[in-house]
Write a protein that holds these residues in place. Structure first.
Motif, PDB file in Angstrom:
ATOM      1  N   ALA A  29     -11.860 -13.710 -14.884  1.00 39.03           N
ATOM      2  CA  ALA A  29     -11.247 -15.019 -15.124  1.00 39.03           C
ATOM      3  C   ALA A  29      -9.895 -14.884 -15.808  1.00 39.03           C
ATOM      4  O   ALA A  29      -9.147 -15.850 -15.901  1.00 39.03           O
ATOM      5  CB  ALA A  29     -12.183 -15.882 -15.972  1.00 39.03           C
ATOM      6  N   HIS A  30      -9.580 -13.669 -16.286  1.00 44.46           N
ATOM      7  CA  HIS A  30      -8.304 -13.398 -16.947  1.00 44.46           C
ATOM      8  C   HIS A  30      -7.330 -12.829 -15.913  1.00 44.46           C
ATOM      9  O   HIS A  30      -7.712 -12.098 -15.008  1.00 44.46           O
ATOM     10  CB  HIS A  30      -8.532 -12.398 -18.083  1.00 44.46           C
ATOM     11  N   ILE A  31      -6.069 -13.152 -16.041  1.00 45.66           N
ATOM     12  CA  ILE A  31      -5.082 -12.856 -15.000  1.00 45.66           C
ATOM     13  C   ILE A  31      -4.895 -11.357 -14.764  1.00 45.66           C
ATOM     14  O   ILE A  31      -4.658 -10.917 -13.636  1.00 45.66           O
ATOM     15  CB  ILE A  31      -3.730 -13.533 -15.333  1.00 45.66           C
ATOM     16  N   TYR A  32      -5.008 -10.549 -15.820  1.00 50.35           N
ATOM     17  CA  TYR A  32      -4.782  -9.102 -15.699  1.00 50.35           C
ATOM     18  C   TYR A  32      -5.704  -8.505 -14.638  1.00 50.35           C
ATOM     19  O   TYR A  32      -5.261  -7.859 -13.678  1.00 50.35           O
ATOM     20  CB  TYR A  32      -5.006  -8.476 -17.069  1.00 50.35           C
ATOM     21  N   GLU A  33      -7.005  -8.729 -14.776  1.00 46.63           N
ATOM     22  CA  GLU A  33      -7.954  -8.134 -13.828  1.00 46.63           C
ATOM     23  C   GLU A  33      -7.799  -8.743 -12.443  1.00 46.63           C
ATOM     24  O   GLU A  33      -7.942  -8.046 -11.434  1.00 46.63           O
ATOM     25  CB  GLU A  33      -9.382  -8.307 -14.331  1.00 46.63           C
ATOM     26  N   ARG A  34      -7.501 -10.033 -12.379  1.00 49.08           N
ATOM     27  CA  ARG A  34      -7.340 -10.685 -11.077  1.00 49.08           C
ATOM     28  C   ARG A  34      -6.253  -9.997 -10.262  1.00 49.08           C
ATOM     29  O   ARG A  34      -6.437  -9.683  -9.082  1.00 49.08           O
ATOM     30  CB  ARG A  34      -6.952 -12.163 -11.279  1.00 49.08           C
ATOM     31  N   VAL A  35      -5.106  -9.750 -10.877  1.00 54.96           N
ATOM     32  CA  VAL A  35      -3.986  -9.164 -10.138  1.00 54.96           C
ATOM     33  C   VAL A  35      -4.241  -7.686  -9.844  1.00 54.96           C
ATOM     34  O   VAL A  35      -3.839  -7.180  -8.796  1.00 54.96           O
ATOM     35  CB  VAL A  35      -2.659  -9.394 -10.895  1.00 54.96           C
ATOM     36  N   VAL A  36      -4.927  -6.989 -10.752  1.00 57.21           N
ATOM     37  CA  VAL A  36      -5.320  -5.606 -10.479  1.00 57.21           C
ATOM     38  C   VAL A  36      -6.144  -5.539  -9.189  1.00 57.21           C
ATOM     39  O   VAL A  36      -5.912  -4.695  -8.316  1.00 57.21           O
ATOM     40  CB  VAL A  36      -6.128  -5.029 -11.658  1.00 57.21           C
ATOM     41  N   GLU A  37      -7.110  -6.448  -9.045  1.00 61.30           N
ATOM     42  CA  GLU A  37      -7.985  -6.399  -7.872  1.00 61.30           C
ATOM     43  C   GLU A  37      -7.275  -6.890  -6.616  1.00 61.30           C
ATOM     44  O   GLU A  37      -7.528  -6.387  -5.517  1.00 61.30           O
ATOM     45  CB  GLU A  37      -9.275  -7.169  -8.161  1.00 61.30           C
TER      46      GLU A  37
ATOM     47  N   MET B 246       2.820  -2.968  -5.930  1.00 62.10           N
ATOM     48  CA  MET B 246       2.756  -1.917  -4.912  1.00 62.10           C
ATOM     49  C   MET B 246       3.992  -1.021  -4.917  1.00 62.10           C
ATOM     50  O   MET B 246       3.979   0.052  -4.319  1.00 62.10           O
ATOM     51  CB  MET B 246       2.567  -2.553  -3.532  1.00 62.10           C
ATOM     52  N   PHE B 247       5.047  -1.441  -5.600  1.00 62.01           N
ATOM     53  CA  PHE B 247       6.252  -0.619  -5.673  1.00 62.01           C
ATOM     54  C   PHE B 247       5.991   0.577  -6.598  1.00 62.01           C
ATOM     55  O   PHE B 247       5.662   0.417  -7.770  1.00 62.01           O
ATOM     56  CB  PHE B 247       7.425  -1.443  -6.207  1.00 62.01           C
ATOM     57  N   GLY B 248       6.134   1.771  -6.049  1.00 65.69           N
ATOM     58  CA  GLY B 248       5.922   2.983  -6.826  1.00 65.69           C
ATOM     59  C   GLY B 248       4.474   3.407  -6.937  1.00 65.69           C
ATOM     60  O   GLY B 248       4.163   4.389  -7.619  1.00 65.69           O
ATOM     61  N   MET B 249       3.567   2.698  -6.257  1.00 64.13           N
ATOM     62  CA  MET B 249       2.142   3.033  -6.371  1.00 64.13           C
ATOM     63  C   MET B 249       1.784   4.181  -5.448  1.00 64.13           C
ATOM     64  O   MET B 249       2.133   4.197  -4.260  1.00 64.13           O
ATOM     65  CB  MET B 249       1.285   1.805  -6.043  1.00 64.13           C
ATOM     66  N   ASP B 250       1.086   5.163  -5.997  1.00 62.99           N
ATOM     67  CA  ASP B 250       0.644   6.326  -5.223  1.00 62.99           C
ATOM     68  C   ASP B 250      -0.882   6.361  -5.307  1.00 62.99           C
ATOM     69  O   ASP B 250      -1.450   6.790  -6.301  1.00 62.99           O
ATOM     70  CB  ASP B 250       1.244   7.610  -5.809  1.00 62.99           C
TER      71      ASP B 250
ATOM     72  N   GLY C 259       1.902 -18.029  -3.521  1.00 60.18           N
ATOM     73  CA  GLY C 259       3.102 -17.199  -3.652  1.00 60.18           C
ATOM     74  C   GLY C 259       3.184 -16.513  -4.999  1.00 60.18           C
ATOM     75  O   GLY C 259       3.578 -15.341  -5.086  1.00 60.18           O
ATOM     76  N   ASN C 260       2.816 -17.224  -6.068  1.00 54.36           N
ATOM     77  CA  ASN C 260       2.808 -16.611  -7.403  1.00 54.36           C
ATOM     78  C   ASN C 260       1.913 -15.379  -7.427  1.00 54.36           C
ATOM     79  O   ASN C 260       2.333 -14.283  -7.838  1.00 54.36           O
ATOM     80  CB  ASN C 260       2.274 -17.599  -8.452  1.00 54.36           C
ATOM     81  N   LEU C 261       0.657 -15.546  -7.019  1.00 55.77           N
ATOM     82  CA  LEU C 261      -0.327 -14.462  -7.121  1.00 55.77           C
ATOM     83  C   LEU C 261      -0.047 -13.337  -6.125  1.00 55.77           C
ATOM     84  O   LEU C 261      -0.122 -12.150  -6.468  1.00 55.77           O
ATOM     85  CB  LEU C 261      -1.737 -15.021  -6.916  1.00 55.77           C
ATOM     86  N   ALA C 262       0.287 -13.710  -4.884  1.00 54.39           N
ATOM     87  CA  ALA C 262       0.521 -12.675  -3.868  1.00 54.39           C
ATOM     88  C   ALA C 262       1.770 -11.862  -4.175  1.00 54.39           C
ATOM     89  O   ALA C 262       1.798 -10.641  -3.966  1.00 54.39           O
ATOM     90  CB  ALA C 262       0.618 -13.317  -2.488  1.00 54.39           C
ATOM     91  N   SER C 263       2.826 -12.508  -4.675  1.00 56.50           N
ATOM     92  CA  SER C 263       4.041 -11.758  -5.001  1.00 56.50           C
ATOM     93  C   SER C 263       3.801 -10.812  -6.174  1.00 56.50           C
ATOM     94  O   SER C 263       4.418  -9.743  -6.254  1.00 56.50           O
ATOM     95  CB  SER C 263       5.203 -12.712  -5.304  1.00 56.50           C
ATOM     96  N   SER C 264       2.890 -11.181  -7.081  1.00 59.30           N
ATOM     97  CA  SER C 264       2.559 -10.285  -8.193  1.00 59.30           C
ATOM     98  C   SER C 264       1.861  -9.024  -7.693  1.00 59.30           C
ATOM     99  O   SER C 264       2.188  -7.916  -8.113  1.00 59.30           O
ATOM    100  CB  SER C 264       1.659 -11.016  -9.200  1.00 59.30           C
ATOM    101  N   ALA C 265       0.894  -9.211  -6.800  1.00 59.51           N
ATOM    102  CA  ALA C 265       0.224  -8.052  -6.219  1.00 59.51           C
ATOM    103  C   ALA C 265       1.213  -7.191  -5.440  1.00 59.51           C
ATOM    104  O   ALA C 265       1.199  -5.952  -5.542  1.00 59.51           O
ATOM    105  CB  ALA C 265      -0.912  -8.510  -5.306  1.00 59.51           C
TER     106      ALA C 265
ATOM    107  N   ILE D 276      -2.688 -10.863   1.758  1.00 57.43           N
ATOM    108  CA  ILE D 276      -3.104  -9.729   0.933  1.00 57.43           C
ATOM    109  C   ILE D 276      -4.426  -9.164   1.452  1.00 57.43           C
ATOM    110  O   ILE D 276      -4.580  -7.946   1.626  1.00 57.43           O
ATOM    111  CB  ILE D 276      -3.227 -10.151  -0.546  1.00 57.43           C
ATOM    112  N   PHE D 277      -5.401 -10.042   1.721  1.00 54.51           N
ATOM    113  CA  PHE D 277      -6.679  -9.570   2.258  1.00 54.51           C
ATOM    114  C   PHE D 277      -6.495  -8.938   3.631  1.00 54.51           C
ATOM    115  O   PHE D 277      -7.033  -7.858   3.909  1.00 54.51           O
ATOM    116  CB  PHE D 277      -7.685 -10.723   2.342  1.00 54.51           C
TER     117      PHE D 277
END
Length: 682
Positions: free
Chosen positions: A288-296, A270-274, A260-266, A52-53
């Motif tokens: 520390a909360h999952i929502y912001e982690r995956v957003v970033e 990306m599908f449909g992202m403009d 794999g869990n975190l990277a597949s979520s990110a 991802i990085f």
């Protein structure tokens, strides 16, 4: 592996958003649903977090990545414009930090139990991400501590996760040193902040007395520079994080999340992202909360940049106007306030109010007919000022973590004239499960179809009379599986067995699926209580029906199994309360006149009128009679993290919330059974 965003098509049939896989329906269960547009991602080809990085880095290493606003004055308090670190600079620093950690663990100065765990206890800031990226690259396991977690939870997590090192801010160091005798695993504290000579001397000396080294971030980074090693290899199955849920009734649970869990979520996001090149996101929701982690992580994957807020929620809009973000992740409590403020400012008497109402009506009609949220005339005349509140460049606002009304979603789409996506997720599936499709003209109130990495199904809940044969739509407990889904809670077989059954996460939420294949949360299996006459009430569901009312800043609904009706504690929004009080009392009361509002909320006439307004909201949301609040206590003392009535993710701790207002609630029940129309009785 290289991952790329997949564009949303110019034309799409919104009547088919998910598809039922043939042959998968079973008695008491729906078929398995998949995303109709993108299908199901191949689980045999998954990225890792270093992928991802690298993906973002390879787009342009010289692009900005991490930004913050430096403090330029303490009196008056003032922050400067954003300053940035590039992908290339961040890569150098993550290698130094990772090398330092790898050497310390290798030499035995730091020790894990079964995992080499590293704690981070801080508000969002660039150093948080620098450490996290270093952990990804050097096969260490990150453990985020909520910045506002209470002492007991911090102690529990340090011991449970066996944290031997914690990165933190200077204000938390004394608390950690006081805890040291109770957390024998902790051997090192690293301060993100620079320390004065005197403070460093005192803290290092204190640390020596309890067997804990205290270091500065720059010191650790220099140590890593002197002992550089290349990043270590990881696989999708390598554990990357223990993400502790905030827990409303018990100790936090450590959700084990792999690369794999975190990277597949990110990747799924990306599908449909403009997104424009190096587009920006404002970081203020807890990392520390999952929502912001995956957003970033998603922002990293597409070569975007992350601008961190100053740390002061009261300066959030100032930060937004300085950063001018393209992406603004949010939660309903934030968006409800934006909605209420915009409505209060625009829906006024005279020409200004008439123009506002005409603009809203015209744009809503256009949006529901076409999915288009822009209008050349009304945007320039009315809505550009609302859009400017978030900086003027916002293209996407996402919301999750709790329900939000269709009315609010639709208004914000036309007021901000950008895409507003409502999604559903939980820590156990890395915050990714469903989200609404772009430009769907009537998706308000739904959470959309499955994400491309997920399959969903509904399962009967007989105790609540929800079945997959219900008409017009199947209903049942929402279950999810996919490469983003966890496989265990850390050291907790019992909760693992209760949540994971036959490879599916049983979410505890009741959903229905509409003819278009969109899901909608309709109830919650937990927090169900039975009234004295036998009716079951889902308290969270009832609360969520009331939150769209402009009067509601916070609401806590309470039921007693020995009583036949519900009570509530309302924390009102002063901006909405003041006009109501002024009308009822016949005298002008300003929103900032707290003594006058404190006096007014004790007046039975004011309480009766507030209850009337709330029950209009109840009728609008079709709550049954026994789900409707019958008596009310109003307070200006909000539920908050500091008094333990809210979790760090702003969910009500029901036991503690009741304890805070137990005297008032018991006094309301002592009045006896309400008679007649509850909207006019106290």
């Amino acid at each position: 592996m290289t991952v790329t965003n997949i564009a949303f098509p110019d034309k799409f049939d919104y009547n088919i958003q998910s598809i039922a896989v043939p042959g998968t329906k079973r008695p008491g269960q729906t078929a398995h649903y998949r995303n109709a547009l993108y299908g199901l991602v191949d689980v045999n080809v998954l990225p890792t977090l270093p992928d991802i990085f690298d993906n973002g880095y390879n787009i342009n290493p010289d692009c900005r990545l991490l930004g913050h606003r430096p403090l330029v004055s303490t009196n008056p308090l003032k922050f400067g414009p954003y300053v940035w670190q590039t992908y290339k600079q961040v890569d150098v620093r993550r290698r130094r930090i990772g090398s330092a950690l790898h050497r310390l663990f290798s030499r035995g100065e730091l020790q894990g139990e079964d995992l080499e765990t590293v704690g981070i206890w801080s508000q969002n800031r660039p150093e948080w991400q620098l450490v996290e990226l270093a952990l990804h690259a050097y096969n260490k396991v990150g453990v985020g501590l909520y910045d506002t977690l209470g002492k007991d939870s911090v102690e529990y997590i340090i011991n449970h996760a066996h944290l031997s090192i914690i990165f933190t801010t200077v204000d938390h160091i004394p608390a950690l040193l006081k805890l040291a005798p109770k957390v024998p695993a902790m051997k090192m504290i690293v301060s993100f902040d620079g320390l004065s000579v005197d403070a460093r001397k005192a803290l290092v000396a204190w640390g020596e007395t309890v067997g804990v080294q205290v270091k500065e971030f720059s010191e650790l980074e220099k140590y890593g520079e002197e002992h550089l090693v290349p990043p270590l290899s990881v696989s999708p199955d390598t554990v990357a994080s223990l993400c502790y849920t905030s827990g409303t009734t018990s100790q936090p649970k450590g959700v084990v999340l792999t690369h794999g869990n975190l990277a597949s979520s990110a990747y799924s996001n990306m599908f449909g992202m403009d997104y424009p090149p190096n587009g920006s996101v404002l970081s203020y929701l807890p990392l520390a909360h999952i929502y912001e982690r995956v957003v970033e992580l998603t922002t990293l994957a597409i070569g975007g940049c992350i601008g961190f807020f100053t740390g002061d929620p009261l300066r959030l809009l100032e930060d937004a106007q300085m950063l001018k973000p393209h992406f603004f992740p949010a939660v309903p409590r934030v968006l409800n306030r934006v909605y209420q403020s915009a409505m209060a400012a625009g829906n006024v008497p005279g020409l200004k109010g008439a123009l506002f109402r005409a603009a809203v009506r015209t744009k809503l009609d256009q949006y529901h007919a076409t999915g288009v949220s822009t209008h050349p005339f009304w945007d320039a005349l009315v809505f550009r000022k609302i859009r400017a509140v978030l900086g003027g460049n916002v293209l996407l606002v996402s919301t999750g973590s709790a329900p939000i009304s269709a009315e609010v979603i639709d208004f914000l789409k036309i007021a901000l004239f950008c895409e507003i996506t409502e999604g559903y997720g939980m820590t156990e599936n890395c915050g990714v499960c469903t989200h609404t499709f772009k430009a769907d003209p009537d998706c308000g109130g739904t959470i959309g179809p499955p994400q491309p990495v997920n399959e969903l199904k509904l399962v009967d809940v007989p105790s609540m009379n929800y079945t997959v044969e219900d008409k017009p739509n199947p209903r049942g407990e929402l279950c999810v599986r996919g490469p983003n889904c966890f496989t265990r809670y850390y050291k907790d077989e019992k909760n693992t067995r209760e949540t994971l059954k036959d490879g599916w996460i049983h979410t505890g939420d009741v959903a229905e699926v509409d003819p278009q294949g969109r899901f909608k949360i309709v109830d919650r299996i937990k927090n169900i209580m039975k009234l004295s006459q036998g009716e079951y009430v889902a308290l969270e569901k009832v609360e969520n029906m009331y939150v769209a009312c402009p009067l509601v800043q916070q609401i806590f609904v309470h039921g007693d199994p020995l009583q036949s009706y519900l009570l509530a504690v309302l924390i009102p929004d002063p901006v909405a309360l003041a006009p109501l009080v002024s009308t009822v009392l016949g005298q002008k009361v300003a929103p900032d006149d707290i003594p006058a509002l404190e006096k007014a909320i004790k007046d039975p006439r004011v309480v009766a009128q507030v209850l009337t307004v709330l029950n209009i909201e109840a009728k609008k949301n079709r709550l049954t009679g026994f789900e409707t609040i019958k008596r009310l206590h109003i307070s200006l003392d909000p539920f908050c993290i500091e008094d333990n009535t809210l979790t760090p993710t702003f969910k009500v701790r029901r036991k503690d919330a009741f304890a805070k207002f137990a005297t008032e609630l018991q006094a309301l029940y002592a009045l006896g059974e309400p008679n007649g129309d509850s909207s006019s009785k106290l």
